[in-house]
Write an enzyme that holds these catalytic residues in place. Structure first.
Site, PDB file in Angstrom:
ATOM      1  N   ASP A   1      53.402   5.397   6.548  1.00 41.36           N
ATOM      2  CA  ASP A   1      51.946   5.266   6.421  1.00 41.36           C
ATOM      3  C   ASP A   1      51.289   6.624   6.184  1.00 41.36           C
ATOM      4  OD1 ASP A   1      51.335   2.428   6.846  1.00 41.36           O
ATOM      5  OD2 ASP A   1      52.325   2.739   8.781  1.00 41.36           O
TER       6      ASP A   1
ATOM      7  N   MET B   1      47.999   8.673   5.388  1.00 35.69           N
ATOM      8  CA  MET B   1      46.539   8.541   5.526  1.00 35.69           C
ATOM      9  C   MET B   1      45.882   9.892   5.285  1.00 35.69           C
ATOM     10  SD  MET B   1      46.337   6.348   9.008  1.00 35.69           S
ATOM     11  CE  MET B   1      47.294   4.861   9.256  1.00 35.69           C
TER      12      MET B   1
ATOM     13  N   GLY C   1      44.334   1.966   9.159  1.00 34.98           N
ATOM     14  CA  GLY C   1      43.972   3.193   9.867  1.00 34.98           C
ATOM     15  C   GLY C   1      44.722   3.372  11.170  1.00 34.98           C
TER      16      GLY C   1
ATOM     17  N   GLY D   1      47.765   1.665  14.066  1.00 36.35           N
ATOM     18  CA  GLY D   1      48.732   0.677  14.491  1.00 36.35           C
ATOM     19  C   GLY D   1      48.228  -0.042  15.734  1.00 36.35           C
ATOM     20  N   GLY D   2      48.885  -1.124  16.091  1.00 38.58           N
ATOM     21  CA  GLY D   2      48.622  -1.780  17.365  1.00 38.58           C
ATOM     22  C   GLY D   2      47.442  -2.736  17.385  1.00 38.58           C
TER      23      GLY D   2
ATOM     24  N   GLY E   1      50.412  -4.973   9.292  1.00 37.10           N
ATOM     25  CA  GLY E   1      49.427  -4.862  10.368  1.00 37.10           C
ATOM     26  C   GLY E   1      49.335  -6.143  11.162  1.00 37.10           C
TER      27      GLY E   1
ATOM     28  N   SER F   1      53.917  -1.437  16.085  1.00 40.04           N
ATOM     29  CA  SER F   1      53.913  -1.424  17.547  1.00 40.04           C
ATOM     30  C   SER F   1      54.789  -2.520  18.150  1.00 40.04           C
ATOM     31  CB  SER F   1      52.471  -1.557  18.061  1.00 40.04           C
ATOM     32  OG  SER F   1      51.852  -2.681  17.483  1.00 40.04           O
TER      33      SER F   1
HETATM   34  C1  DX5 Z   1      47.819   0.383   9.466  1.00 39.63           C
HETATM   35  C2  DX5 Z   1      49.177   0.687   8.843  1.00 39.63           C
HETATM   36  C3  DX5 Z   1      50.222  -0.227   9.361  1.00 39.63           C
HETATM   37  C4  DX5 Z   1      50.392  -0.157  10.856  1.00 39.63           C
HETATM   38  C5  DX5 Z   1      51.193  -1.304  11.380  1.00 39.63           C
HETATM   39  O1  DX5 Z   1      46.865   1.150   8.867  1.00 39.63           O
HETATM   40  O2  DX5 Z   1      49.133   0.550   7.457  1.00 39.63           O
HETATM   41  O3  DX5 Z   1      51.445  -0.011   8.687  1.00 39.63           O
HETATM   42  O4  DX5 Z   1      51.005   1.014  11.260  1.00 39.63           O
HETATM   43  O5  DX5 Z   1      51.199  -1.221  12.761  1.00 39.63           O
HETATM   44  P1  DX5 Z   1      51.234  -2.543  13.664  1.00 39.63           P
HETATM   45  O6  DX5 Z   1      52.487  -3.262  13.267  1.00 39.63           O
HETATM   46  O7  DX5 Z   1      51.285  -1.998  15.038  1.00 39.63           O
HETATM   47  O8  DX5 Z   1      49.988  -3.317  13.368  1.00 39.63           O
HETATM   48 ZN    ZN Z   2      51.129   0.460   6.384  1.00 38.67          ZN
END
Ligand code: DX5
Ligand code: ZN
Length: 226
Positions: free
Chosen positions: A36, A38, A143, A145-146, A177, A199
């Protein structure tokens, strides 16, 4: 149902032990690594860039799925291709010339992925479906995780799978996500064949190995028997 791939994402991993975390998901049977990226503009946080992607590429043979949550992705794709990215996912919301950037990604030898934010309709990519190797459907606002899966994601996955079937196309559909043990099979049944697992895999409740096993079991127990 096609074989479901699990793509661990490292935002909630212990980044001070990144190499060990990579080895742990490899040993637990990850199919793809989801990285990821950003930029602090397309999404508020800044995560990591091509230098870290290159470092991960050095220590694994797994394919790297590079999720570019960045503005002006056209300025960066070459760097991520050189860093070892196998699939480069750009966001449709960040592209002025989507067909042009998809062509450039492929010319660099990578698979071309397109991400859709939760509020972005599938119609935004209808004109370029033939050019896409992977559609990344965000299940949360990008943006962090979790977060919890936004429920409208499931009908969106179904709509996308139907549209692709109608057109006789078969790019990967990646749900990114909000994937948890309790909804993974539902995401797969709705049409996703690549599940990003952040997560749900990297948390302080259980080991990576146990979390990956639980996720696989949840998927397997819901597979229709032949
Ligand atoms: C969010 C990311 C995802 C995220 C997934 O902006 O693009 O890849 O890390 O995390 P979980 O599985 O915890 O939603
Ligand atoms: Zn992602």
């Amino acid at each position: 149902m096609p074989a479901i791939k699990i793509a661990p994402s490292f935002l909630t991993a212990d980044l001070g032990r990144l190499a060990e975390e990579v080895r742990a998901v490899e040993a637990a049977g990850a199919d793809v690594l989801h990285l990821d990226v950003m930029d602090g503009h397309f999404v508020p946080p800044i995560s990591f860039g091509a230098i870290v992607v290159k470092a991960i590429d050095k220590i694994t043979d797994l394919p790297l799925d590079v999720h570019l949550m960045i503005e002006h992705p056209e300025r960066q794709i070459e760097a991520f291709a050189k860093a070892g990215g196998d699939t480069l996912d750009v966001h449709v919301e960040a592209c002025d010339d989507l067909p042009g950037i998809l062509a450039r990604i492929k010319a660099l030898g990578c698979r071309a992925g397109v991400g859709l934010n939760p509020e972005t309709a599938i119609s935004a990519i209808e004109g370029v479906l033939e050019e896409i190797d992977q559609v990344l459907v965000m299940g949360v606002n990008p943006g962090w995780g979790g977060q919890s899966l936004i429920p409208e994601t499931l009908p969106k996955l179904r709509e996308l799978r139907e549209l692709l079937d109608e057109r006789g196309l078969n790019p990967d559909i990646e749900i990114d996500g909000g994937v948890k043990v309790h909804n993974a099979a539902e995401c797969a049944a709705a049409g996703a064949n690549v599940l990003v697992a952040g997560s749900v895999v990297f948390n302080d409740k259980a080991s990576v190995a146990d979390n990956m096993r639980e996720l696989r079991e949840a998927l397997a127990s819901n597979e229709p028997s032949a």
